[in-house]
Design a protein around this motif. Structure first.
Motif, short mmCIF file in Angstrom:
data_model
loop_
_atom_site.label_atom_id
_atom_site.label_comp_id
_atom_site.label_asym_id
_atom_site.label_seq_id
_atom_site.Cartn_x
_atom_site.Cartn_y
_atom_site.Cartn_z
N ASP A 178 4.36 -3.64 -0.88
CA ASP A 178 5.10 -3.54 0.38
C ASP A 178 5.16 -2.10 0.86
N LYS A 179 5.26 -1.16 -0.08
CA LYS A 179 5.33 0.25 0.30
C LYS A 179 3.97 0.77 0.79
N LEU A 180 2.90 0.20 0.25
CA LEU A 180 1.56 0.67 0.61
C LEU A 180 1.08 0.12 1.95
N SER A 181 1.55 -1.08 2.31
CA SER A 181 1.10 -1.68 3.57
C SER A 181 2.14 -2.65 4.10
N GLY A 182 2.25 -2.67 5.42
CA GLY A 182 3.18 -3.59 6.06
C GLY A 182 2.51 -4.80 6.65
N SER A 183 1.18 -4.89 6.53
CA SER A 183 0.45 -6.02 7.11
C SER A 183 -0.19 -6.88 6.03
N VAL A 184 -0.37 -8.15 6.34
CA VAL A 184 -1.02 -9.07 5.40
C VAL A 184 -2.44 -8.61 5.11
N LYS A 185 -3.18 -8.24 6.15
CA LYS A 185 -4.57 -7.81 5.97
C LYS A 185 -4.64 -6.56 5.08
N GLY A 186 -3.73 -5.61 5.32
CA GLY A 186 -3.72 -4.40 4.52
C GLY A 186 -3.44 -4.69 3.05
N LYS A 187 -2.51 -5.59 2.80
CA LYS A 187 -2.18 -5.96 1.43
C LYS A 187 -3.35 -6.66 0.75
N VAL A 188 -4.01 -7.55 1.48
CA VAL A 188 -5.18 -8.25 0.94
C VAL A 188 -6.28 -7.25 0.59
N ASP A 189 -6.52 -6.30 1.48
CA ASP A 189 -7.57 -5.29 1.23
C ASP A 189 -7.24 -4.41 0.02
N ILE A 190 -5.96 -4.06 -0.12
CA ILE A 190 -5.54 -3.24 -1.27
C ILE A 190 -5.77 -4.00 -2.57
N LEU A 191 -5.38 -5.27 -2.58
CA LEU A 191 -5.57 -6.08 -3.78
C LEU A 191 -7.06 -6.27 -4.08
N ASN A 192 -7.84 -6.56 -3.05
CA ASN A 192 -9.28 -6.75 -3.24
C ASN A 192 -9.96 -5.49 -3.73
N GLN A 193 -9.47 -4.34 -3.28
CA GLN A 193 -10.03 -3.06 -3.75
C GLN A 193 -9.86 -2.94 -5.26
N SER A 194 -8.67 -3.28 -5.75
CA SER A 194 -8.41 -3.19 -7.19
C SER A 194 -9.17 -4.26 -7.97
N ILE A 195 -9.27 -5.46 -7.39
CA ILE A 195 -10.02 -6.54 -8.04
C ILE A 195 -11.48 -6.14 -8.18
N PHE A 196 -12.06 -5.61 -7.11
CA PHE A 196 -13.47 -5.22 -7.09
C PHE A 196 -13.77 -4.16 -8.16
N ASN A 197 -12.81 -3.25 -8.37
CA ASN A 197 -13.03 -2.16 -9.31
C ASN A 197 -12.42 -2.40 -10.69
N SER A 198 -11.76 -3.57 -10.86
CA SER A 198 -11.07 -3.88 -12.12
C SER A 198 -10.02 -2.82 -12.45
N TRP A 199 -9.28 -2.40 -11.43
CA TRP A 199 -8.21 -1.44 -11.63
C TRP A 199 -6.96 -2.16 -12.09
N GLN A 200 -6.22 -1.56 -12.99
CA GLN A 200 -5.00 -2.15 -13.51
C GLN A 200 -3.88 -2.13 -12.47
N GLY A 201 -3.89 -1.12 -11.60
CA GLY A 201 -2.85 -0.98 -10.58
C GLY A 201 -3.40 -1.12 -9.18
N ILE A 202 -2.53 -0.88 -8.19
CA ILE A 202 -2.94 -0.91 -6.78
C ILE A 202 -2.70 0.46 -6.18
N PHE A 203 -3.57 0.83 -5.21
CA PHE A 203 -3.54 2.18 -4.66
C PHE A 203 -3.86 2.14 -3.17
N PRO A 204 -3.48 3.18 -2.44
CA PRO A 204 -3.81 3.21 -1.01
C PRO A 204 -5.31 3.12 -0.79
N LEU A 205 -5.70 2.55 0.34
CA LEU A 205 -7.12 2.46 0.68
C LEU A 205 -7.63 3.83 1.09
#
Length: 235
Positions: A178-205
């Motif tokens: 919620d702190k990183l993004s206020g939009s559904v699309k932004g949240k989805v992109d943040i999660l997908n970024q971590s999924i794609f890279n196998s990151w343990q956490g989530i980070f700004p795009l």
């Protein structure tokens, strides 16, 4: 092993076994084979060597499948030793799925009588159990199906890298999201970024979307583009 062991009996693989993501497809197939043998005597007396020959695999593979089923509570193994020694005389496998176990020595039509009721009860009970955990947290967080799917995929990715999430860990992650993004699309992109890279956490795009990086062939977790550790953001 006598030829009669190969005689065909109905095999039963209940929903909780079929849809268990923690066991391999071959372990599920072996479970069905074991139910077929249990249907004859109430227990499975076949050896790992027999199953290895039947499926053209190694005994080690069979042993691993059985360990998976025992570990999840689907089978019970009873080993009979020669008196006063550690020499194994027999190994008996029994099904621990009680609704089916109770019907093993009854006619096959009785086995399947009210079968849908049994399986539906099992599925519903598992669903209720899940809804009190991670799924309930996801459902309470958002009703957007795309975002829900991305959160679930992130949880699966964490599990695949041997970093499974607890309920509290998911709550903290969603709070950070919620702190990183206020939009559904932004949240989805943040999660997908971590999924794609196998990151343990989530980070700004780094830019507007991880997808543009993926399509361009850039490495998202390199120091030249986006390195959470370099920026002090990694957990």
């Amino acid at each position: 092993m006598p030829d009669e062991i190969k005689r065909s009996y109905y095999a039963i693989i209940p929903a909780n076994v079929r849809y268990d993501e923690d066991i391999t497809p071959n372990a599920k197939l072996l479970y069905g084979e074991i139910t077929a043998l249990c249907n004859e005597r109430g227990y499975c007396w076949a050896t790992n060597e027999y199953f290895a020959s039947l499926y053209h695999v190694s005994k080690i593979s069979v042993s691993n499948w059985i360990k998976q089923l025992i570990g999840k509570g689907y089978l019970h193994s009873e080993i009979i030793y020669k008196e006063g020694t550690k020499q194994i005389l027999n190994r008996y496998l029994r099904i621990l799925y009680e609704p089916i176990k109770e019907n093993f020595n009854t006619p096959i039509k009785e086995n399947f009588k009210d079968n849908n009721t049994v399986l539906n009860t099992t599925v519903n009970n598992k669903k209720k159990k899940k809804e009190t955990g991670l799924d309930k947290i996801i459902a309470d967080y958002t009703n957007n199906s795309e975002l829900q799917d991305s959160i679930r995929e992130f949880i699966k990715m964490r599990k695949s890298i041997k970093k499974p999430m607890t309920n509290r860990a998911l709550e903290l992650l969603l709070s950070k999201l919620d702190k990183l993004s206020g939009s559904v699309k932004g949240k989805v992109d943040i999660l997908n970024q971590s999924i794609f890279n196998s990151w343990q956490g989530i980070f700004p795009l780094k830019n507007s979307s991880y997808a543009s990086k993926k399509e361009s062939g850039n490495n998202l977790d390199s120091a030249e583009t986006w390195d959470p550790k370099a920026l002090g953001l990694d957990n």
